[in-house]
Enzyme design. Structure first.
Site, PDB file in Angstrom:
ATOM      1  CG  HIS A 154      -6.094  -1.587  -0.178  1.00 28.47           C
ATOM      2  ND1 HIS A 154      -5.177  -1.296  -1.158  1.00 28.47           N
ATOM      3  CD2 HIS A 154      -5.596  -1.051   0.967  1.00 28.47           C
ATOM      4  CE1 HIS A 154      -4.175  -0.621  -0.642  1.00 28.47           C
ATOM      5  NE2 HIS A 154      -4.400  -0.459   0.668  1.00 28.47           N
ATOM      6  CG  ASP A 171      -7.074  -1.660  -4.077  1.00 33.69           C
ATOM      7  OD1 ASP A 171      -7.356  -0.443  -4.031  1.00 33.69           O
ATOM      8  OD2 ASP A 171      -6.033  -2.123  -3.589  1.00 33.69           O
ATOM      9  CB  SER A 223      -0.963  -0.051   1.185  1.00 30.87           C
ATOM     10  OG  SER A 223      -1.979   0.914   1.057  1.00 30.87           O
TER      11      SER A 223
END
Length: 322
Positions: free
Chosen positions: A289, A259, A165
């Site tokens: 995610h 996502d 991320s």
């Protein structure tokens, strides 16, 4: 790290698109870290997030040992945690955790780092970079770069960059900043990274309201991290804005189908390949995610994590699996 509520009526087009066990994971995350927490003071967000991470922690695999230390810079010290197995490792992984540049620390992704160490046999160094809004860009990037430079100076092992991320953003930015260094990375593994696209890509439109990460969440974290006058064309802030994608290490990107950030991985792959490099992007189907944290209970997530660990192993050994 926010997203949709746990009420099944709010699941919309994702109601049948995601497996029941993944919905159980999403509901559990939202029970610990509800979507509305994004409006709370940062200190409260962190406290709630830390409790959630502790609840999800799986422990460390047998045989993995850890030691905490610091990387000293002229201005401050950066905490790091090293993970090792017995025997001589073939490579060393520099890991940057996720959390929107606002959340997370050495403990939030501790079990993930430990499992990467156990699954590859490589040493892993996790970096506790400074967080926004107390420390605006380029603080997190500077810390990420400093940890890489420290590893390069203190270890002769091949270096694999890995980030999840927000950490994927940092790994990519460090790879771009160090590609001409004598001790550059031999590979990078980016896990559902946010790389700073213009948000017109397919996934940004199709999955703007995806569970656990929405377009509004992404924009919030981007604003919180930005210094006054932040340039949109700064590759240390948004790696996709770089004009040169040559000489980057072999790169593997794992994204989640549901996502908004998935298109960033595709765009990054395409630019590296167009510049003559090696890059592969794998979109993990029917996942969202943060799926790494779902690996103990969601078979799709466990399988995806297994592929990620195998990819890190291949990169560290100098192999190209694709």
């Amino acid at each position: 790290m926010a997203g949709n509520a746990t009420d099944p009526a709010s699941r919309g087009k994702y109601a049948d698109r995601l497996d029941p066990e993944l919905w159980e994971y999403i509901d559990k995350v939202n029970s610990w870290y509800p979507p509305e927490i994004v409006a709370a003071p940062i200190a409260e967000q962190r406290a709630v997030y830390d409790r959630m991470c502790e609840a999800f922690h799986q422990g460390r695999p047998e045989g993995v040992t850890t030691s905490d230390g610091i990387v000293a810079t002229a201005a401050h010290a950066i905490p790091v945690r090293r993970y090792r197995m017995e025997g001589k490792p073939a490579a060393i992984v520099v890991y940057y955790h996720g959390g929107g540049f606002v959340l997370g620390d050495l403990d939030s992704h501790d079990d993930i780092c430990a499992e990467i160490c156990a699954g590859t046999g490589f040493e892993v160094v996790s970096a506790d970079y400074r967080l926004a809004p107390e420390h605006l860009h380029p603080a997190s990037f500077n810390d990420a770069l400093a940890v890489f430079d420290w590893v390069a100076a203190t270890s002769g092992l091949p270096i694999v960059l890995c980030g999840e991320s927000a950490g994927g953003n940092l790994a990519a930015a460090v790879a771009q900043a160090t590609r001409r260094h004598q001790r550059h990375a031999v590979g990078q593994m980016l896990i559902y990274p946010g790389l700073g696209s213009d948000e017109t890509g397919r996934s940004y439109v199709e999955h703007a309201e995806a569970p656990l990460l929405t377009l509004a969440d992404i924009e919030f974290y981007r604003r919180v991290r930005s210094a006054p006058g932040q340039s949109p064309d700064d590759p240390t802030f948004s790696p996709l804005t770089d004009r040169d994608f040559s000489r980057l290490p072999p790169t593997i990107i794992a994204t989640a189908e549901c996502d908004p950030l998935s298109s960033d991985g595709e765009a990054y792959r395409d630019r590296i390949v167009a510049a003559g490099g090696q890059a592969w992007c794998r979109e993990e189907k029917r996942l969202v995610h943060s799926f790494l944290r779902a690996r103990p209970t969601v078979p799709r997530a466990a399988e995806a994590f297994g592929r990620i660990v195998a990819d890190i192993g291949a990169l560290g050994r100098g192999e190209w699996p694709y």
